[in-house]
Design a protein around this motif. Sequence first.
Motif, short mmCIF file in Angstrom:
data_model
loop_
_atom_site.label_atom_id
_atom_site.label_comp_id
_atom_site.label_asym_id
_atom_site.label_seq_id
_atom_site.Cartn_x
_atom_site.Cartn_y
_atom_site.Cartn_z
N ARG A 53 -75.77 -47.91 -47.11
CA ARG A 53 -74.71 -48.18 -46.13
C ARG A 53 -74.48 -49.68 -46.12
O ARG A 53 -75.43 -50.46 -46.11
N THR A 93 -68.82 -42.54 -50.62
CA THR A 93 -68.69 -41.22 -49.99
C THR A 93 -67.96 -41.29 -48.66
O THR A 93 -67.44 -40.28 -48.20
N PRO A 134 -72.24 -47.20 -57.71
CA PRO A 134 -72.25 -46.17 -56.68
C PRO A 134 -70.93 -45.41 -56.59
O PRO A 134 -69.89 -45.86 -57.04
N GLU A 135 -71.04 -44.25 -55.97
CA GLU A 135 -69.87 -43.48 -55.55
C GLU A 135 -69.69 -43.76 -54.07
O GLU A 135 -70.66 -43.75 -53.30
N ASP A 156 -78.82 -41.88 -59.08
CA ASP A 156 -80.19 -41.36 -58.97
C ASP A 156 -80.49 -40.79 -57.59
O ASP A 156 -81.63 -40.42 -57.31
N GLY A 157 -79.47 -40.72 -56.71
CA GLY A 157 -79.64 -40.12 -55.39
C GLY A 157 -79.90 -41.11 -54.27
O GLY A 157 -79.92 -40.74 -53.10
N VAL A 158 -80.10 -42.38 -54.58
CA VAL A 158 -80.30 -43.39 -53.55
C VAL A 158 -79.02 -43.53 -52.74
O VAL A 158 -77.92 -43.60 -53.30
N MET A 159 -79.18 -43.56 -51.42
CA MET A 159 -78.04 -43.73 -50.52
C MET A 159 -78.03 -45.15 -49.97
O MET A 159 -79.09 -45.77 -49.83
N THR A 210 -70.37 -45.90 -46.88
CA THR A 210 -71.58 -45.20 -47.31
C THR A 210 -71.46 -44.98 -48.81
O THR A 210 -70.41 -44.56 -49.31
N LEU A 211 -72.56 -45.28 -49.52
CA LEU A 211 -72.57 -45.20 -50.98
C LEU A 211 -73.66 -44.25 -51.44
O LEU A 211 -74.71 -44.15 -50.82
N ARG A 212 -73.40 -43.59 -52.57
CA ARG A 212 -74.42 -42.74 -53.20
C ARG A 212 -74.51 -43.18 -54.66
O ARG A 212 -73.51 -43.23 -55.36
N PHE A 213 -75.74 -43.48 -55.09
CA PHE A 213 -75.97 -43.90 -56.46
C PHE A 213 -76.35 -42.69 -57.31
O PHE A 213 -76.85 -41.69 -56.78
#
Length: 133
Positions: free
Chosen positions: A35, A8, A5-6, A30-33, A25-28
């Motif tokens: 927390r 954020t 993940p990134e 493929d767009g999955v978020m 908060t994380l963003r993968f």
Amino acid sequence: LNQEPEVTAAAAIWTEGVDKQMDATLRFPDGVMGRIGASMTVEIPNAKAVVVGERGRLMISNYISPQNGCRFVLQVEGHDRVLSVEGPSTYEAQLDHVIQVLRGTAKPLTGGQDAIGNMVAIDAVAAMARRPG
């Protein structure tokens, strides 16, 4: 998710350089978020995980200490399915798995790359939480 993940957003409460509480908060890719949050200041552990999908959600409570009772609630299109389980402590289960691997009766559930990815994510969360303002 087999993806890294990134981070954020992240915030922490620090005491003498040690994080007592952390939220991120994380963003993968493929767009999955996601927390995540953790605290070393709670009197009674209350670990929860919630996975939200297109048709419903899965809520897991007390998965870190299943010896005290763990509960899964699956909600799909307005219908609930509840499963309560008990088991050994997570430390006992981990030690049992290590023994099985060392005896050659089981394959490791995770490997070095997974551990490295986890530490990269943890370090990124801590770095983001240390940023001013």
